[in-house]
Design an enzyme around this catalytic site. Structure first.
Site, mmCIF file in Angstrom:
data_model
loop_
_atom_site.group_PDB
_atom_site.id
_atom_site.type_symbol
_atom_site.label_atom_id
_atom_site.label_comp_id
_atom_site.label_asym_id
_atom_site.label_seq_id
_atom_site.Cartn_x
_atom_site.Cartn_y
_atom_site.Cartn_z
ATOM 1 N N ARG A 158 83.291 73.263 79.365
ATOM 2 C CA ARG A 158 84.303 72.246 79.059
ATOM 3 C C ARG A 158 85.031 72.726 77.813
ATOM 4 N NH1 ARG A 158 83.493 65.811 78.474
ATOM 5 N NH2 ARG A 158 81.988 66.394 76.842
ATOM 6 N N ASP A 177 87.441 84.527 80.304
ATOM 7 C CA ASP A 177 87.243 85.945 79.949
ATOM 8 C C ASP A 177 85.796 86.225 79.554
ATOM 9 O OD1 ASP A 177 89.864 86.582 80.461
ATOM 10 O OD2 ASP A 177 90.483 86.708 78.368
ATOM 11 N N GLU A 229 90.308 60.462 82.424
ATOM 12 C CA GLU A 229 89.532 59.611 81.513
ATOM 13 C C GLU A 229 90.416 58.777 80.606
ATOM 14 O OE1 GLU A 229 86.971 62.085 79.054
ATOM 15 O OE2 GLU A 229 88.487 63.628 78.833
ATOM 16 N N HIS A 281 82.764 68.620 72.630
ATOM 17 C CA HIS A 281 81.892 67.853 71.745
ATOM 18 C C HIS A 281 80.641 68.699 71.479
ATOM 19 C CE1 HIS A 281 84.452 64.380 72.330
ATOM 20 N NE2 HIS A 281 84.293 64.434 73.642
ATOM 21 N N ASP A 310 85.383 57.825 77.604
ATOM 22 C CA ASP A 310 86.787 57.810 77.194
ATOM 23 C C ASP A 310 87.607 56.863 78.063
ATOM 24 O OD1 ASP A 310 87.155 59.412 74.876
ATOM 25 O OD2 ASP A 310 86.699 61.183 76.067
HETATM 26 C C1 3PY Z 1 83.469 60.787 78.626
HETATM 27 O O1 3PY Z 1 82.663 59.954 79.074
HETATM 28 O O2 3PY Z 1 84.508 60.491 78.025
HETATM 29 C C2 3PY Z 1 83.186 62.184 78.823
HETATM 30 O O3 3PY Z 1 83.995 63.006 78.437
HETATM 31 C C3 3PY Z 1 81.894 62.554 79.479
HETATM 32 O O4 3PY Z 1 81.765 63.908 79.655
HETATM 33 MG MG MG Z 2 85.626 62.293 77.423
#
Ligand code: 3PY
Ligand code: MG
Length: 251
Positions: A71, A85, A147, A46, A173
């Site tokens: 991430r 890398d 998640e 994101h 999520d």
């Molecule tokens: C979420 O809350 O879905 C996330 O990915 C937080 O990093």
């Molecule tokens: Mg998330």
């Protein structure tokens, strides 16, 4: 190889508390690192960052004491391998739902025979050192995001996957997957799912992690047994500070 201080803290039984950087500003990433977080995660899922600007973002974190993590946008070898890398000292992989997903993550992080990562740590070796090949498995941190409802169901099998160091819960999520809009505080059903994941991590002897959005929640999650905790991200910090400052505007 340069020690991964975040992984060492976690291995020693301690907590690691970091944050995320969603803006494409090396200045901001450096500031987050300087303020004392254990790790700064450059967010490619994101926000503004991408593989094209990742190298200077990681350089900015690397001149602080914080561990540079990334991430990745998805569980794909090209993202995981290129982030490493370029000098990421660990990856956080979103939306890991099955043990097969987890095995794919490990295959992208580890060199053969344990995995399938291709050799070419162009900046990783500058940051990590010339013994990068020998030390990579030991020093790089492999974190899977749990998640989704499916991720909760499979949490134990995912966390039992060899090579996975920790899970990291995305509460937003997770709420969405369970049928709720993203919200704070979280609905009881989401808290129950979070507790289930934490128990699965404990049973698998793996580290439990979670994203939180208030300092008080850092304390609460630490008390629950979470040890890999990300607090906020740069935009939320900036907006909170801007909103507070703008309270002086009366018209
Ligand atoms: C979420 O809350 O879905 C996330 O990915 C937080 O990093
Ligand atoms: Mg998330």
């Amino acid at each position: 190889m340069r020690p991964n201080l975040t992984k060492r803290r976690l291995r020693a039984g301690g907590p690691a508390i970091g944050t995320f950087c969603v803006t494409a500003s090396g200045l901001v990433a450096e500031a987050l690192g300087v303020e004392g977080f254990d790790f700064v995660t450059i967010d490619l899922q994101h926000g503004e960052n991408n593989l094209g600007n990742l190298s200077p973002m990681l350089q900015a974190v690397s001149i602080t004491q914080a561990t540079p993590l990334v991430r990745v946008p998805a569980n794909m070898p090209v993202y995981i391998q290129r982030a490493l890398d370029l000098g990421a000292y660990g990856v956080i992989v979103p939306l890991v739902n099955t043990p097969e997903d987890a095995a794919a993550v490990v295959a992208s992080v580890r060199y053969p025979p344990a995995g399938a990562r291709s050799w070419g740590p162009v900046r990783g070796m500058l940051y990590g050192g010339t013994d990068y090949f020998a030390g990579a498995a030991e020093e790089l941190l492999t974190v899977v995001m749990l998640e989704t409802a499916q991720g909760v169901q499979n949490a134990r099998a995912i966390l039992d996957t060899p090579g996975i160091d920790a899970c990291f819960i995305g509460p937003n999520d997770l709420a969405v997957s369970l049928g709720y809009p993203p919200q704070e505080p979280l609905p009881p059903a989401v808290e129950e799912a979070i507790a289930e994941i934490r128990s699965a991590a404990e049973a698998a002897h793996k580290i439990a992690g979670i994203h939180v959005f208030t300092p008080r929640d850092v304390e609460r999650r630490l008390a629950e047994g979470f040890r890999f905790i990300a607090l906020l991200h740069d935009m939320r910090m900036l907006r909170a500070a801007a909103a507070e400052a703008a309270r002086v505007v009366k018209h």
